[in-house]
Design a protein around this motif. Structure first.
Motif, PDB file in Angstrom:
ATOM      1  N   GLN A 196      10.913  -0.331 -19.650  1.00 26.57           N
ATOM      2  CA  GLN A 196      11.269  -1.743 -19.471  1.00 26.57           C
ATOM      3  C   GLN A 196      10.090  -2.577 -18.948  1.00 26.57           C
ATOM      4  N   GLY A 197       8.901  -1.970 -18.923  1.00 27.13           N
ATOM      5  CA  GLY A 197       7.702  -2.690 -18.474  1.00 27.13           C
ATOM      6  C   GLY A 197       7.579  -2.809 -16.970  1.00 27.13           C
ATOM      7  N   LEU A 198       8.281  -1.913 -16.264  1.00 26.46           N
ATOM      8  CA  LEU A 198       8.245  -1.935 -14.795  1.00 26.46           C
ATOM      9  C   LEU A 198       7.709  -0.605 -14.272  1.00 26.46           C
ATOM     10  N   GLY A 199       7.261  -0.613 -13.044  1.00 25.64           N
ATOM     11  CA  GLY A 199       6.863   0.616 -12.361  1.00 25.64           C
ATOM     12  C   GLY A 199       7.758   0.824 -11.153  1.00 25.64           C
ATOM     13  N   PRO A 200       7.457   1.825 -10.342  1.00 25.20           N
ATOM     14  CA  PRO A 200       8.275   2.085  -9.152  1.00 25.20           C
ATOM     15  C   PRO A 200       8.113   1.044  -8.044  1.00 25.20           C
ATOM     16  N   GLN A 201       6.981   0.307  -8.051  1.00 25.35           N
ATOM     17  CA  GLN A 201       6.682  -0.556  -6.906  1.00 25.35           C
ATOM     18  C   GLN A 201       7.770  -1.611  -6.612  1.00 25.35           C
ATOM     19  N   PRO A 202       8.311  -2.304  -7.637  1.00 25.26           N
ATOM     20  CA  PRO A 202       9.366  -3.281  -7.314  1.00 25.26           C
ATOM     21  C   PRO A 202      10.579  -2.646  -6.630  1.00 25.26           C
ATOM     22  N   VAL A 203      10.893  -1.399  -7.003  1.00 27.66           N
ATOM     23  CA  VAL A 203      12.032  -0.708  -6.376  1.00 27.66           C
ATOM     24  C   VAL A 203      11.687  -0.359  -4.927  1.00 27.66           C
ATOM     25  N   LEU A 204      10.453   0.135  -4.720  1.00 27.87           N
ATOM     26  CA  LEU A 204      10.013   0.448  -3.355  1.00 27.87           C
ATOM     27  C   LEU A 204       9.994  -0.824  -2.504  1.00 27.87           C
ATOM     28  N   ASP A 205       9.538  -1.931  -3.103  1.00 22.21           N
ATOM     29  CA  ASP A 205       9.509  -3.212  -2.377  1.00 22.21           C
ATOM     30  C   ASP A 205      10.919  -3.655  -1.990  1.00 22.21           C
ATOM     31  N   GLU A 206      11.874  -3.443  -2.921  1.00 26.00           N
ATOM     32  CA  GLU A 206      13.261  -3.850  -2.642  1.00 26.00           C
ATOM     33  C   GLU A 206      13.856  -3.004  -1.509  1.00 26.00           C
ATOM     34  N   LEU A 207      13.570  -1.681  -1.530  1.00 28.62           N
ATOM     35  CA  LEU A 207      14.048  -0.806  -0.441  1.00 28.62           C
ATOM     36  C   LEU A 207      13.410  -1.225   0.880  1.00 28.62           C
ATOM     37  N   ASP A 208      12.113  -1.586   0.802  1.00 25.46           N
ATOM     38  CA  ASP A 208      11.398  -2.015   1.999  1.00 25.46           C
ATOM     39  C   ASP A 208      12.012  -3.313   2.542  1.00 25.46           C
ATOM     40  N   ARG A 209      12.335  -4.227   1.624  1.00 24.49           N
ATOM     41  CA  ARG A 209      12.937  -5.507   2.022  1.00 24.49           C
ATOM     42  C   ARG A 209      14.267  -5.278   2.742  1.00 24.49           C
ATOM     43  N   MET A 223       0.861  -1.207   0.000  1.00 26.16           N
ATOM     44  CA  MET A 223       0.000   0.000   0.000  1.00 26.16           C
ATOM     45  C   MET A 223       0.894   1.253   0.000  1.00 26.16           C
ATOM     46  N   ALA A 224       0.678   2.134  -1.000  1.00 23.58           N
ATOM     47  CA  ALA A 224       1.502   3.338  -1.095  1.00 23.58           C
ATOM     48  C   ALA A 224       1.157   4.303   0.043  1.00 23.58           C
ATOM     49  N   THR A 225       2.186   4.904   0.628  1.00 21.18           N
ATOM     50  CA  THR A 225       1.965   5.923   1.645  1.00 21.18           C
ATOM     51  C   THR A 225       1.816   7.264   0.927  1.00 21.18           C
ATOM     52  N   PRO A 226       1.338   8.326   1.616  1.00 22.43           N
ATOM     53  CA  PRO A 226       1.228   9.627   0.952  1.00 22.43           C
ATOM     54  C   PRO A 226       2.547  10.072   0.331  1.00 22.43           C
ATOM     55  N   ASP A 227       3.689   9.710   0.931  1.00 24.05           N
ATOM     56  CA  ASP A 227       4.986  10.122   0.406  1.00 24.05           C
ATOM     57  C   ASP A 227       5.289   9.502  -0.962  1.00 24.05           C
ATOM     58  N   THR A 228       4.853   8.276  -1.155  1.00 25.13           N
ATOM     59  CA  THR A 228       5.187   7.587  -2.406  1.00 25.13           C
ATOM     60  C   THR A 228       4.041   7.633  -3.414  1.00 25.13           C
ATOM     61  N   GLU A 229       2.912   8.183  -3.006  1.00 27.50           N
ATOM     62  CA  GLU A 229       1.732   8.183  -3.887  1.00 27.50           C
ATOM     63  C   GLU A 229       2.000   8.934  -5.186  1.00 27.50           C
ATOM     64  N   VAL A 230       2.827   9.985  -5.113  1.00 32.13           N
ATOM     65  CA  VAL A 230       3.146  10.742  -6.328  1.00 32.13           C
ATOM     66  C   VAL A 230       3.873   9.859  -7.342  1.00 32.13           C
ATOM     67  N   LEU A 231       4.660   8.898  -6.850  1.00 29.90           N
ATOM     68  CA  LEU A 231       5.356   7.987  -7.772  1.00 29.90           C
ATOM     69  C   LEU A 231       4.346   7.137  -8.535  1.00 29.90           C
ATOM     70  N   ALA A 232       3.310   6.667  -7.836  1.00 30.65           N
ATOM     71  CA  ALA A 232       2.278   5.841  -8.480  1.00 30.65           C
ATOM     72  C   ALA A 232       1.496   6.672  -9.503  1.00 30.65           C
ATOM     73  N   ARG A 233       1.183   7.921  -9.147  1.00 32.31           N
ATOM     74  CA  ARG A 233       0.449   8.791 -10.083  1.00 32.31           C
ATOM     75  C   ARG A 233       1.288   9.074 -11.322  1.00 32.31           C
ATOM     76  N   LEU A 234       2.575   9.375 -11.096  1.00 35.55           N
ATOM     77  CA  LEU A 234       3.472   9.665 -12.213  1.00 35.55           C
ATOM     78  C   LEU A 234       3.651   8.417 -13.084  1.00 35.55           C
ATOM     79  N   ALA A 235       3.770   7.244 -12.444  1.00 39.12           N
ATOM     80  CA  ALA A 235       3.929   5.993 -13.199  1.00 39.12           C
ATOM     81  C   ALA A 235       2.722   5.761 -14.110  1.00 39.12           C
ATOM     82  N   ALA A 236       1.516   6.098 -13.622  1.00 42.23           N
ATOM     83  CA  ALA A 236       0.305   5.927 -14.445  1.00 42.23           C
ATOM     84  C   ALA A 236       0.361   6.852 -15.665  1.00 42.23           C
ATOM     85  N   VAL A 237       0.848   8.086 -15.465  1.00 41.69           N
ATOM     86  CA  VAL A 237       0.982   9.024 -16.595  1.00 41.69           C
ATOM     87  C   VAL A 237       2.021   8.480 -17.586  1.00 41.69           C
ATOM     88  N   LEU A 238       3.130   7.972 -17.069  1.00 45.90           N
ATOM     89  CA  LEU A 238       4.193   7.462 -17.955  1.00 45.90           C
ATOM     90  C   LEU A 238       3.690   6.279 -18.781  1.00 45.90           C
TER      91      LEU A 238
END
Ligand SMILES: N=c1c2ncn([C@@H]3O[C@H](COP(=O)(O)OP(=O)(O)OP(=O)(O)O)[C@@H](O)[C@H]3O)c2ncn1[C@@H]1O[C@H](COP(=O)(O)O)[C@@H](O)[C@H]1O
Length: 109
Positions: free
Chosen positions: A81-94, A1-16
């Motif tokens: 490359q067919g990816l979004g920010p989430q895998p990177v956020l997940d890796e940082l979280d891990r 679940m995206a936090t308010p801090d990372t929500e802009v990344l999800a919005r930008l990814a949708a535009v991209l």
């Protein structure tokens, strides 16, 4: 679940993602996609270099601006490359809470 801090990344990814079908004459991102992977990688390299120069020059506002450019172009690269920010956020979280020195020692050992 995206936090308010990372929500802009999800919005930008949708535009991209949406820009994959956009007109290169009206969209910077569509134009960059059209130029291909090497052009995107060149922008990532340029923005990384400009980030280093801003930090060395001790200019915090410029540093923020350049890192925004760098992150933005990394997001363009991920989308290409067919990816979004989430895998990177997940890796940082891990990695969160795992000492970099400890992780390095595990790899070396
Ligand atoms: N966040 C950004 C963003 N950050 C930087 N840039 C562009 O990235 C480029 C950075 O390149 P430089 O600093 O080297 O400047 P430049 O001289 O214009 O670039 P070059 O001609 O050298 O390639 C500039 O053209 C900036 O406008 C961005 N372009 C778009 N976005 C986002 O992406 C969305 C979609 O953009 P379009 O596809 O253009 O509608 C926008 O609504 C924004 O949310």
């Amino acid at each position: 679940m995206a936090t308010p801090d990372t929500e802009v990344l999800a919005r930008l990814a949708a535009v991209l993602e949406a820009r994959k079908g956009a007109d290169p004459d009206v969209s910077y991102v569509a134009k960059l996609y059209g130029k291909g992977l090497d052009a995107i990688l060149k922008k990532v390299g340029e923005e990384a270099t400009e980030t280093v120069m801003a930090a060395k020059d001790g200019e915090p506002e410029r540093l923020v601006h350049e890192i925004a450019d760098l992150w933005f172009h990394c997001l363009v690269l991920l989308a290409h490359q067919g990816l979004g920010p989430q895998p990177v956020l997940d890796e940082l979280d891990r990695r969160f809470g795992l000492s970099g020195l400890e992780e390095h020692a595990r790899r070396a050992g």
